[in-house]
Design a protein around this motif. Structure first.
Motif, short mmCIF file in Angstrom:
data_model
loop_
_atom_site.label_atom_id
_atom_site.label_comp_id
_atom_site.label_asym_id
_atom_site.label_seq_id
_atom_site.Cartn_x
_atom_site.Cartn_y
_atom_site.Cartn_z
N ALA A 146 0.74 -1.08 -0.15
CA ALA A 146 0.16 -0.04 0.00
C ALA A 146 0.67 1.45 0.14
CB ALA A 146 -0.85 0.07 1.10
N TRP A 169 4.13 8.25 -5.12
CA TRP A 169 3.55 7.74 -6.20
C TRP A 169 2.36 8.76 -6.95
CZ3 TRP A 169 4.69 2.74 -8.24
CH2 TRP A 169 5.71 2.02 -7.85
N ASP A 198 0.03 -4.35 3.58
CA ASP A 198 1.32 -3.74 4.19
C ASP A 198 1.52 -2.06 3.83
OD1 ASP A 198 4.29 -3.66 5.02
OD2 ASP A 198 4.49 -2.90 3.17
N LYS A 213 4.58 0.45 9.74
CA LYS A 213 6.12 0.34 9.96
C LYS A 213 6.12 1.87 10.55
CE LYS A 213 6.96 -1.47 5.35
NZ LYS A 213 5.83 -0.99 4.53
N VAL A 225 8.60 -5.28 -3.40
CA VAL A 225 9.14 -4.62 -4.69
C VAL A 225 9.12 -6.01 -5.69
CG1 VAL A 225 10.63 -3.21 -5.70
CG2 VAL A 225 10.47 -2.99 -3.52
N PRO A 226 8.26 -7.10 -5.78
CA PRO A 226 8.54 -8.11 -6.52
C PRO A 226 8.46 -7.56 -7.95
CG PRO A 226 6.03 -7.75 -5.62
CD PRO A 226 6.91 -6.80 -5.04
N ASP A 237 9.85 -5.00 -9.19
CA ASP A 237 11.22 -3.92 -9.32
C ASP A 237 10.65 -2.70 -9.67
OD1 ASP A 237 13.57 -3.19 -9.51
OD2 ASP A 237 14.29 -3.85 -11.23
N GLY A 243 7.96 -1.77 -11.02
CA GLY A 243 7.22 -1.59 -12.32
C GLY A 243 8.02 -2.19 -13.49
N MET A 263 -0.27 -2.06 -5.87
CA MET A 263 -1.43 -1.90 -6.57
C MET A 263 -2.36 -0.96 -6.52
SD MET A 263 -2.13 -5.94 -6.63
CE MET A 263 -2.44 -6.18 -4.83
N ARG A 264 -2.73 0.03 -7.56
CA ARG A 264 -3.58 1.14 -7.12
C ARG A 264 -4.68 0.72 -8.40
NH1 ARG A 264 0.17 5.74 -8.61
NH2 ARG A 264 0.78 4.26 -9.98
N SER A 274 -5.38 -9.41 -11.78
CA SER A 274 -4.09 -10.15 -12.18
C SER A 274 -3.22 -10.83 -11.12
CB SER A 274 -3.55 -9.19 -13.36
OG SER A 274 -2.10 -9.59 -13.67
N1 LIG Z 1 11.36 -0.12 2.63
C1 LIG Z 1 10.35 -0.55 2.57
O1 LIG Z 1 9.91 -0.95 3.78
C2 LIG Z 1 9.75 -0.51 1.42
C3 LIG Z 1 10.10 -0.03 0.18
C4 LIG Z 1 9.26 -0.26 -0.96
C5 LIG Z 1 8.30 -1.15 -1.16
N2 LIG Z 1 7.80 -1.43 0.28
C6 LIG Z 1 6.48 -2.27 0.20
O2 LIG Z 1 6.64 -3.30 -0.96
C7 LIG Z 1 5.29 -2.93 -1.88
C8 LIG Z 1 5.70 -3.32 -3.06
O3 LIG Z 1 6.58 -2.29 -3.78
P1 LIG Z 1 6.17 -1.40 -4.80
O4 LIG Z 1 4.77 -0.98 -4.55
O5 LIG Z 1 7.18 -0.34 -4.38
O6 LIG Z 1 6.76 -1.93 -6.26
P2 LIG Z 1 6.12 -3.10 -6.99
O7 LIG Z 1 5.30 -4.06 -6.15
O8 LIG Z 1 7.39 -3.90 -7.35
O9 LIG Z 1 5.62 -2.53 -8.24
C9 LIG Z 1 4.51 -1.63 -8.24
C10 LIG Z 1 4.18 -1.45 -9.72
O10 LIG Z 1 3.56 -2.69 -10.12
C11 LIG Z 1 2.47 -2.34 -10.88
N3 LIG Z 1 1.70 -3.68 -10.85
C12 LIG Z 1 1.15 -4.53 -9.80
N4 LIG Z 1 0.46 -5.44 -10.06
C13 LIG Z 1 0.56 -5.60 -11.46
C14 LIG Z 1 0.20 -6.78 -12.25
N5 LIG Z 1 -0.36 -7.75 -11.90
N6 LIG Z 1 0.30 -6.29 -13.66
C15 LIG Z 1 0.95 -5.40 -14.09
N7 LIG Z 1 1.32 -4.10 -13.13
C16 LIG Z 1 1.28 -4.54 -11.93
C17 LIG Z 1 1.55 -1.45 -10.04
O11 LIG Z 1 0.79 -0.45 -10.99
P3 LIG Z 1 -0.55 0.24 -10.13
O12 LIG Z 1 0.09 0.87 -8.86
O13 LIG Z 1 -0.85 1.38 -11.30
O14 LIG Z 1 -1.71 -0.73 -9.82
C18 LIG Z 1 2.96 -0.53 -9.80
O15 LIG Z 1 3.30 0.34 -10.89
C19 LIG Z 1 4.88 -1.51 -1.62
O16 LIG Z 1 3.70 -1.06 -1.90
C20 LIG Z 1 5.27 -1.62 -0.10
O17 LIG Z 1 4.22 -1.76 0.71
C21 LIG Z 1 8.47 -1.41 1.40
#
Ligand SMILES: NC(=O)c1ccc[n+]([C@@H]2O[C@H](COP(=O)([O-])OP(=O)(O)OC[C@H]3O[C@@H](n4cnc5c(N)ncnc54)[C@H](OP(=O)(O)O)[C@@H]3O)[C@@H](O)[C@H]2O)c1
Length: 322
Positions: A20, A28, A52, A82, A211-212, A214, A216, A285-286, A293
């Motif tokens: 989240a 973002w 999260d 956190k 960040v599964p 990366d 995007g 995801m937004r 998906s």
């Molecule tokens: N230091 C830390 O503790 C830390 C740092 C970074 C992240 N995090 C946590 O990890 C989570 C995940 O990381 P993140 O959000 O930075 O990056 P991410 O999950 O690697 O990537 C998010 C991107 O992927 C897109 N997406 C998601 N599901 C998809 C799908 N099925 N098909 C195509 N595109 C998809 C999203 O689009 P839309 O948003 O447009 O839907 C967004 O642009 C965060 O939300 C946060 O909770 C923690």
């Protein structure tokens, strides 16, 4: 949706959780609260039971939206948040003492602030938003975590490890005092597999794979022409010639994955759920489309050993987080 244990906590989490960060806005850009609330609710409808968030995500805004959705959800939804570093420095830097980053009173106060944003009595998992292995022997974090649990403000505690430093959590996991660690884990960054994952399995500590996709890159949607809004995190993350590097690596991946079912993003999420050390994967995801998906991945389950062997070769050591 399939569910897995969060280490020894007794909590059963959906193996696809909800990241989240993006819904908080600020770091973002380009989303809206309306769209985020619909996406969050759709995820819960599809069986997601873990979100999260963090106090730092949109300065509490992500927590407010998450709380709104969780409070009106028909079933139990587990919430992790956190404590941001008091000195507001991401990542934690060597040589900076825990007294500047997570002093006892600050940790308790920050948790209370999160609970006010969430309008909840307790969080299921409270985490430090950064970690420095030099703090492992210190007393502050141990007392703060113990008291958060005793007071019932947090049911479980953990730490989000700095990107690219999974081994900074090894001594921490060995203390037996954390229930979970959060770590960057994806097709490009497979580094937690070497030491952290074997240890968390041995000690029965939960793992949140963050960040599964990366940020995007592993959705395949980033091209050399992609423009992010100024001030958005990804404008910084994908700066310079990084987009070109991403395109090269993604093209190579696509070539090797010809014939494998699913979009690149779905295969990337399946890569994460394929590792038995992972309790839950938390894509950000937004959009409802992305929620739908991502949730299909859980039922598809782990990738075959042949596909995993291909993905092994696509590990890419880079340091975009600094
Ligand atoms: N230091 C830390 O503790 C830390 C740092 C970074 C992240 N995090 C946590 O990890 C989570 C995940 O990381 P993140 O959000 O930075 O990056 P991410 O999950 O690697 O990537 C998010 C991107 O992927 C897109 N997406 C998601 N599901 C998809 C799908 N099925 N098909 C195509 N595109 C998809 C999203 O689009 P839309 O948003 O447009 O839907 C967004 O642009 C965060 O939300 C946060 O909770 C923690």
């Amino acid at each position: 949706m399939r569910y897995r244990s969060l280490g020894r906590t007794g909590i059963q989490l959906s193996d696809i959780g909800y990241g989240a960060w993006g819904v908080g806005g600020k770091q973002w850009l380009g989303g809206s609260d309306e769209e985020s609330l619909v996406a969050l609710r759709r995820a819960l409808d599809l069986g997601v039971n873990f979100i999260d968030t963090a106090l730092a995500y949109g300065d509490g805004h992500s927590e407010e939206l998450v709380g709104q959705v969780v409070r009106s959800a028909p079933g139990k939804v587990y919430v992790a948040t956190k404590v941001p570093p008091k000195n507001r420095q991401w990542p934690a830097r060597p040589g900076i003492g825990i007294d500047e980053v997570f002093p006892y009173d600050y940790v308790i106060g920050s948790t209370e602030e999160s609970l006010r944003n969430l309008k909840l009595e307790a969080v299921d998992l409270q985490q430090f938003h950064v970690w420095n292995s030099e703090w492992t022997e210190r007393d502050e974090w141990r007392r703060a975590f113990e008291d958060l649990k005793k007071s019932g403000k947090a049911h479980a505690v953990g730490v989000s490890l700095n990107a690219g430093q999974p081994d900074s959590g090894l001594d921490l996991v060995r203390t037996g005092l954390v229930d979970a660690v959060q770590v960057v884990y994806n097709i490009f960054d497979q580094s937690p597999e070497a030491k952290l994952f074997p240890l968390t399995r041995e000690k029965n500590v939960g793992v949140l794979a963050r960040v599964p996709l990366d940020e995007g890159a592993l959705t395949g949607a980033i091209t050399e022409e992609t423009v992010f809004e100024k001030g958005e995190f990804r404008d910084w993350y994908f700066r310079g010639d990084r987009k070109r590097q991403v395109v090269e690596h993604v093209n190579a991946l696509r070539r090797d994955l010809k014939g494998v079912e699913g979009t690149l993003a779905e295969i990337a999420l399946r890569f994460c759920v394929s590792h038995p050390a992972v309790s839950t994967v938390i894509p950000g995801m937004r959009k409802v489309r992305n929620v739908e998906s991502s949730c299909t991945v859980s039922d598809l389950g782990p990738l075959s050993p042949d596909v995993l062997a291909i993905l092994k070769k696509h590990a890419w050591v880079k340091d975009f987080h600094s």
